[in-house]
Design an enzyme around this catalytic site. Sequence first.
Site, PDB file in Angstrom:
ATOM      1  N   THR A 172      51.842  47.642  21.116  1.00  0.00           N
ATOM      2  CA  THR A 172      50.867  47.019  22.027  1.00  0.00           C
ATOM      3  C   THR A 172      49.422  47.151  21.536  1.00  0.00           C
ATOM      4  O   THR A 172      48.608  46.239  21.696  1.00  0.00           O
ATOM      5  CB  THR A 172      51.042  47.594  23.469  1.00  0.00           C
ATOM      6  OG1 THR A 172      50.131  46.960  24.338  1.00  0.00           O
ATOM      7  CG2 THR A 172      50.826  49.103  23.523  1.00  0.00           C
ATOM      8  N   GLN A 225      54.640  50.228  39.344  1.00  0.00           N
ATOM      9  CA  GLN A 225      53.430  50.989  39.678  1.00  0.00           C
ATOM     10  C   GLN A 225      52.732  50.381  40.898  1.00  0.00           C
ATOM     11  O   GLN A 225      52.254  51.094  41.775  1.00  0.00           O
ATOM     12  CB  GLN A 225      52.462  51.009  38.497  1.00  0.00           C
ATOM     13  CG  GLN A 225      52.883  51.991  37.396  1.00  0.00           C
ATOM     14  CD  GLN A 225      51.781  52.185  36.375  1.00  0.00           C
ATOM     15  OE1 GLN A 225      51.065  51.244  36.034  1.00  0.00           O
ATOM     16  NE2 GLN A 225      51.650  53.399  35.876  1.00  0.00           N
ATOM     17  N   ARG A 285      38.970  46.111  29.253  1.00  0.00           N
ATOM     18  CA  ARG A 285      38.688  46.039  30.693  1.00  0.00           C
ATOM     19  C   ARG A 285      37.352  46.673  31.056  1.00  0.00           C
ATOM     20  O   ARG A 285      36.843  47.530  30.337  1.00  0.00           O
ATOM     21  CB  ARG A 285      39.800  46.780  31.471  1.00  0.00           C
ATOM     22  CG  ARG A 285      41.087  46.020  31.509  1.00  0.00           C
ATOM     23  CD  ARG A 285      42.174  46.811  32.204  1.00  0.00           C
ATOM     24  NE  ARG A 285      42.639  47.945  31.393  1.00  0.00           N
ATOM     25  CZ  ARG A 285      43.624  48.737  31.758  1.00  0.00           C
ATOM     26  NH1 ARG A 285      44.223  48.561  32.912  1.00  0.00           N
ATOM     27  NH2 ARG A 285      44.015  49.725  30.975  1.00  0.00           N
ATOM     28  N   THR A 296      46.930  57.503  38.838  1.00  0.00           N
ATOM     29  CA  THR A 296      46.848  56.970  37.471  1.00  0.00           C
ATOM     30  C   THR A 296      47.414  57.959  36.459  1.00  0.00           C
ATOM     31  O   THR A 296      47.534  59.147  36.741  1.00  0.00           O
ATOM     32  CB  THR A 296      45.388  56.643  37.093  1.00  0.00           C
ATOM     33  OG1 THR A 296      45.365  55.936  35.858  1.00  0.00           O
ATOM     34  CG2 THR A 296      44.536  57.892  36.940  1.00  0.00           C
ATOM     35  N   LEU A 337      43.847  51.891  40.977  1.00  0.00           N
ATOM     36  CA  LEU A 337      43.032  50.903  40.275  1.00  0.00           C
ATOM     37  C   LEU A 337      44.019  50.109  39.421  1.00  0.00           C
ATOM     38  O   LEU A 337      44.407  50.557  38.352  1.00  0.00           O
ATOM     39  CB  LEU A 337      42.072  51.688  39.387  1.00  0.00           C
ATOM     40  CG  LEU A 337      40.837  51.034  38.807  1.00  0.00           C
ATOM     41  CD1 LEU A 337      39.946  50.529  39.902  1.00  0.00           C
ATOM     42  CD2 LEU A 337      40.076  52.061  37.977  1.00  0.00           C
ATOM     43  N   GLY A 349      46.123  41.476  31.132  1.00  0.00           N
ATOM     44  CA  GLY A 349      46.304  41.824  29.709  1.00  0.00           C
ATOM     45  C   GLY A 349      45.252  42.795  29.183  1.00  0.00           C
ATOM     46  O   GLY A 349      44.776  42.634  28.068  1.00  0.00           O
ATOM     47  N   ARG A 350      44.909  43.803  29.979  1.00  0.00           N
ATOM     48  CA  ARG A 350      43.834  44.742  29.625  1.00  0.00           C
ATOM     49  C   ARG A 350      42.555  43.985  29.260  1.00  0.00           C
ATOM     50  O   ARG A 350      41.848  44.316  28.312  1.00  0.00           O
ATOM     51  CB  ARG A 350      44.251  45.681  28.474  1.00  0.00           C
ATOM     52  CG  ARG A 350      45.422  46.622  28.820  1.00  0.00           C
ATOM     53  CD  ARG A 350      45.498  47.837  27.905  1.00  0.00           C
ATOM     54  NE  ARG A 350      45.800  47.500  26.540  1.00  0.00           N
ATOM     55  CZ  ARG A 350      47.032  47.376  26.051  1.00  0.00           C
ATOM     56  NH1 ARG A 350      48.075  47.588  26.832  1.00  0.00           N
ATOM     57  NH2 ARG A 350      47.217  47.060  24.783  1.00  0.00           N
ATOM     58  N   ASP A 373      41.597  48.060  24.599  1.00  0.00           N
ATOM     59  CA  ASP A 373      41.395  47.867  26.024  1.00  0.00           C
ATOM     60  C   ASP A 373      40.036  47.230  26.248  1.00  0.00           C
ATOM     61  O   ASP A 373      39.019  47.820  25.919  1.00  0.00           O
ATOM     62  CB  ASP A 373      41.475  49.240  26.719  1.00  0.00           C
ATOM     63  CG  ASP A 373      41.695  49.117  28.211  1.00  0.00           C
ATOM     64  OD1 ASP A 373      41.322  48.086  28.781  1.00  0.00           O
ATOM     65  OD2 ASP A 373      42.242  50.073  28.805  1.00  0.00           O
ATOM     66  N   CYS A 406      48.767  41.901  36.234  1.00  0.00           N
ATOM     67  CA  CYS A 406      49.800  41.712  35.229  1.00  0.00           C
ATOM     68  C   CYS A 406      50.762  40.685  35.804  1.00  0.00           C
ATOM     69  O   CYS A 406      51.681  41.045  36.539  1.00  0.00           O
ATOM     70  CB  CYS A 406      50.497  43.037  34.929  1.00  0.00           C
ATOM     71  SG  CYS A 406      51.830  42.836  33.734  1.00  0.00           S
ATOM     72  N   CYS A 437      54.030  47.796  35.218  1.00  0.00           N
ATOM     73  CA  CYS A 437      53.050  47.378  36.228  1.00  0.00           C
ATOM     74  C   CYS A 437      53.662  47.097  37.595  1.00  0.00           C
ATOM     75  O   CYS A 437      53.119  47.525  38.618  1.00  0.00           O
ATOM     76  CB  CYS A 437      52.294  46.154  35.741  1.00  0.00           C
ATOM     77  SG  CYS A 437      51.444  46.462  34.197  1.00  0.00           S
TER      78      CYS A 437
END
EC number: 3.5.4.25
Length: 362
Positions: free
Chosen positions: A282, A238, A296, A317, A218, A261-262, A294, A222, A235
């Site tokens: 962050t 990954q 998202r 993840t 998932l 950006g989340r 976050d 980015c 990112c």
Amino acid sequence: MSLMPTMIELLARARVDLRMGLPVVLNGDGVAALAIASESLSSQRLSDLRNLGAVSLALTARRAETLKALVYDDDIARIALPDSADLNWVQALADPADDLNSPMKGPFHCLRDGDAGLHRLAIALVKSARLLPAALLVSVTDASAFAAEHGLTLINQSAALPLLDQSSPLHPVAAARLPVEAAEAGRLHIFRPEDGNEEHYAIEIGRPDRNAPVLVRLHSACFTGDVLGSLKCDCGPQLRGALAQMGTEGAGVLLYLNQEGRGIGLANKMRAYSLQDQGFDTVEANHRLGFEDDERDFRLGSEILRKLGFTQVRLLTNNPKKITMMEQTGIKVTERVPLQVGENDFNRGYLATKASKSGHML
Ligand SMILES: Nc1nc2c(ncn2[C@@H]2O[C@H](COP(=O)(O)OP(=O)(O)OP(=O)(O)O)[C@@H](O)[C@H]2O)c(=O)[nH]1
Ligand SMILES: [Zn+2]
């Protein structure tokens, strides 16, 4: 037959209006207001708003915390616009870029009477438009008449709130074979949400068995990491690591969710990076901008999987929230597959913050 736009359509229109610097009319329970995004405000519109009555600024409690403004409504702060306030004043409260140079912005007259519902709605709208979470409001008497007279979008609070809170149904639009470096047997599927927001993608590697757990990543967009090879995050490695593993196993699905950006959008992520250049981590940077850590919506991922016919996953993840969300939305996570790649001198602090503050597993 009715050609009247639905509330979903009106919300899509409102997002564009707000980004363009147009006000929208909010209609609540016995109250109504004109709302405009601070980020796209012009001096002319500010003076137009003032001519209508007392103006207030809606901010999130996160932003208010940095500004030392009092919060009387849980997650929302309401600040009365002083007579002397100009466009710069509004933008300095909305945007933390210059906080360190001018730390003392108050004292503020924070409002506590009445209901903050329309202010909360305005914040939800500007966030969904991927703008800074700050909006100006001024009361109006008859919402429908005002909207009709000025040709503005009218948003009904009780109809809009549930829609802003739920993720929109997604529909497959197109799919085609896409051989990629990691696997020649690739297929890209495009999904479009009903709410007019960004499309999301699924890259299917091989032809995974729909009756067995499938290897899934998932991934959240980015641009800096995926495309430019930024060293500030993990990112890019990954993304490529997940595809490579799927290629090696011969099967898998990578969900590419356009939640840059989340979930705050690329412009706001760059504002966050600029704060990180000033020394904030962050999570702190998101908070100073007025966002949660976050923003998202991972429910989108489960919906795409279901649409593709999958109900069980082996999830690549390090983020426990992704696992919880999958389980809550009816996708069984039979295994967590760690994905630790791409640590370097530039992102070591970022990864450590995600582990200590956001619960990421090392
Ligand atoms: N706001 C903000 N977003 C960032 C920052 N660095 C990276 N991102 C975004 O964070 C997201 C990272 O996504 P993921 O790799 O899916 O998420 P994760 O929560 O780390 O979970 P796993 O990688 O699965 O362990 C992307 O949307 C990036 O654009 C940052 O400093 N601030
Ligand atoms: Zn990244």
